[in-house]
Design an enzyme around this catalytic site. Structure first.
Site, PDB file in Angstrom:
ATOM      1  N   HIS A 260      14.595  24.481  18.739  1.00 61.86           N
ATOM      2  CA  HIS A 260      14.249  25.484  19.742  1.00 61.86           C
ATOM      3  C   HIS A 260      15.218  26.652  19.516  1.00 61.86           C
ATOM      4  CE1 HIS A 260      14.188  27.263  23.812  1.00 61.86           C
ATOM      5  NE2 HIS A 260      13.066  26.605  24.034  1.00 61.86           N
TER       6      HIS A 260
ATOM      7  N   ASP B  78      21.058  19.086  21.040  1.00 63.21           N
ATOM      8  CA  ASP B  78      20.266  19.688  22.108  1.00 63.21           C
ATOM      9  C   ASP B  78      19.399  18.570  22.701  1.00 63.21           C
ATOM     10  OD1 ASP B  78      18.423  20.941  23.703  1.00 63.21           O
ATOM     11  OD2 ASP B  78      17.742  22.376  22.190  1.00 63.21           O
TER      12      ASP B  78
ATOM     13  N   GLN C 162      14.950  18.062  25.454  1.00 61.66           N
ATOM     14  CA  GLN C 162      13.652  17.377  25.404  1.00 61.66           C
ATOM     15  C   GLN C 162      13.792  15.858  25.357  1.00 61.66           C
ATOM     16  OE1 GLN C 162      10.760  18.756  25.858  1.00 61.66           O
ATOM     17  NE2 GLN C 162      11.433  20.878  25.801  1.00 61.66           N
TER      18      GLN C 162
ATOM     19  N   LYS D 142      14.165  20.404  33.455  1.00 61.29           N
ATOM     20  CA  LYS D 142      13.194  19.658  32.651  1.00 61.29           C
ATOM     21  C   LYS D 142      13.192  18.182  33.031  1.00 61.29           C
ATOM     22  CE  LYS D 142      13.415  22.579  28.499  1.00 61.29           C
ATOM     23  NZ  LYS D 142      12.420  23.591  28.774  1.00 61.29           N
TER      24      LYS D 142
ATOM     25  N   CYS E 275       9.210  28.975  21.550  1.00 59.57           N
ATOM     26  CA  CYS E 275      10.609  29.253  21.187  1.00 59.57           C
ATOM     27  C   CYS E 275      11.014  28.495  19.936  1.00 59.57           C
ATOM     28  CB  CYS E 275      11.566  28.918  22.332  1.00 59.57           C
ATOM     29  SG  CYS E 275      11.310  29.897  23.792  1.00 59.57           S
TER      30      CYS E 275
END
Lengths: 136, 411
Positions: free
Chosen positions: B121, B198, B201, B224, B368
């Site tokens: 991303h 990251d 997700q 999220k 993104c």
């Protein structure tokens, strides 16, 4: 409290789809007077607008690039509108004028898609102006 | 499968009608909806607890501080970390920027390399581009294989003595693929590289324990995972916290200040300049409580079942429509709960607009992740992403909507 949105986007109907499928003014031009590229801020798609100008009048306008139906239909309508118009007249157009020319009911986000060709047109006209200033 | 009929009742927004249709919310990879308990926690905080934290000597400030620090403990417990290792940020992006600026800018030199996933991303890509631009370091990409899975050989071939940082997304927000962070970290450690993950997700969808990941930093976002917007987390390994200089400076992170210099508070406070988002932290803790009540393992199982169902439905759809390309691995256990697809000759925005007319919310565009789309040689894609409150009926509505879009746009 809103418990429902109204259906404002009845877009993909006959008239819209027929302009979309016709792809009016989509394509490259031989020897354009000027051109400009514009990116759709909403998604990153890019179109290129080409203009043929004679005696301060847009004689022809074409566009190419990857774009959604709203951007394509708007580009077809805006290029069609530009043909035969004076540069002075086109420079005076506002976003509101463009939405009136396009005539379809658009959601806030999709308005960005509808303005890509207009933004390219503004860039192209600005370029023509600068070139004129440099020559004189 | 989870009892989604009951679960949906916990989320007021899911009762809404959009364009006259029942809302089918399938944009969870962008942001999730909030259960009543999270809304109530934020509301209660402002109604009866609101005060500035850490500095006040009055009761409300004391209560707010306790709530804020308890939220930190709750987050720490959720990922198997120590509370002092939890830094509250605005979002995952800010967490990654913190590492990029505090570690990357301070330690990298010309000739050094940052190895990142080709599935990143922009949040885990643009900060590293900036570090490279400012230090002369070079960004090196390892792209997934043609199924969207981790290409171990490619990764190893790009990892070397010059690699100072390895930055990877735990799960791709486009392909859905879950990447083997522990194996990546093990290899990266062999060359002494810092491993930044990251987790935006993955945290909402998988059990994540930082001890098993063996990384140095993990960033994620509250919104999220059922929490409020504007609160994120950076887990930073204890050993790094002392040596790193703060990314942002100002109030709340200092011990002493004279006219010319200042000394820093202990971590994590030294990384939290200014008044923090206390209600956000409280809301995130409430979201974690909610997730725990259901069980992250149960959520994972539910998503795998939904993904299997969706992959089958998409495969059926693709049989009658050769131009439909489904991105990512076809094995539901290798991915999180999302599917991105590309329809040749049909623009993603038009598909999502037609779905929207049916009350179905999906995301269209480059998500993104423009370099990944360029690498795949495709334009914008449509992404449908599910979560604990989505059902098979939602997927059926989606697939039927895509069929309609195809008929309208390609007639």
């Amino acid at each position: 409290m809103l418990d429902s949105f109204t259906m404002s986007d009845q877009l993909y109907r006959d008239e819209f789809m027929s302009i979309f499928k016709s792809g009016a003014n989509y394509g490259k031009m031989v020897d354009p007077s000027t051109s400009a590229e514009e990116v759709n801020k909403f998604c990153g798609d890019k179109i290129t607008l080409e203009l043929k100008i004679a005696n301060d009048i847009v004689a022809d306008a074409k566009y190419t690039g990857l774009s959604c139906a709203v951007s394509k239909v708007s580009s077809s309508l805006v290029t069609e509108y530009a043909k035969g118009k004076s540069l002075t007249h086109l420079k005076g157009l506002t976003e509101a004028d463009i939405f009136a020319i396009i005539g379809f009911d658009l959601t806030e986000n999709r308005k960005q898609c509808a303005l890509v060709c207009f933004n390219a047109l503004k860039k192209a006209l600005h370029k023509v102006n600068n070139e004129y200033d440099q020559r004189n | 499968m989870l009892d989604t009929n009951t679960l949906k009742k916990d989320f007021p927004i899911l009762e809404m009608k959009v364009n006259g249709k029942d809302l089918v919310y399938l944009d969870n990879a962008a942001t999730t909806q909030k259960p009543e308990k999270v809304l109530a926690a934020v509301d209660t905080y402002y109604r009866i607890c609101n005060a500035n934290v850490h500095r006040g000597s009055h009761t409300l400030s004391d209560n707010a501080t306790s709530l804020y620090e308890r939220s930190r403990e709750s987050v720490a417990k959720f990922i198997g970390a120590k509370p002092t290792e939890i830094i509250f940020t605005r979002n995952a992006t800010e967490g990654i920027n913190l590492v990029a600026y505090s570690y990357g800018l301070a330690t990298l030199h010309a000739g050094d390399e940052i190895l990142i996933g080709g599935w990143e991303h922009h949040s885990n890509l643009v900060p590293w581009q900036e570090v490279c631009r400012k230090t002369g370091a070079r960004l090196v990409y390892t792209y997934p294989d043609n199924q969207g899975l981790f290409d171990f050989a490619d990764f190893c071939s790009k990892l070397g003595a010059r690699t100072k940082i390895v930055a990877v997304g735990h799960a791709s927000n486009v392909l859905g693929t879950i990447y083997p962070v522990a194996e990546i970290a093990a290899e990266a450690k062999k060359v002494g590289a810092l491993v930044v993950v990251d987790g935006a997700q993955s945290l909402p969808h998988l059990p994540v324990n930082i001890k098993q990941l063996s990384c140095d930093a993990l960033a994620f976002s509250g919104h999220k995972m059922l929490g409020p917007m504007g609160i994120g987390v950076l887990w930073l390994d204890e050993s790094l916290q002392e040596s790193l200089s703060p990314f942002l400076t100002g109030g709340g992170m200092v011990l002493e200040v004279d006219e010319n210099k200042a000394s820093w508070e202990k971590p994590p406070h030294k990384f939290e300049a200014g008044t923090p988002n206390v209600s956000g932290a409280v809301g995130l803790a409430a979201a974690i409580d909610y997730i725990k009540t259901i069980g992250i393992e149960e959520i994972r199982k539910h998503e795998i079942e939904l993904s299997s169902y969706a992959l089958q439905a998409f495969a059926d759809l693709a049989r009658g429509f050769q131009n439909l390309r489904i991105l990512g691995p076809m094995d539901a256990t290798k991915r999180t709960g999302l599917i991105s697809f590309h329809m040749q000759g049909v623009h993603a925005h038009d598909v999502s607009a037609i779905l929207d007319q049916r009350g179905i919310a999906v995301r269209s565009g480059y998500h993104c992740a423009m370099p990944l789309h360029t690498h795949l040689g495709i334009g914008p894609t449509v992404r449908a992403s599910w979560y604990l409150y989505n059902s098979q009926a939602d997927i059926t509505a989606l697939v039927s909507g895509i069929s309609d879009a195809k008929k309208i746009l390609l007639a």
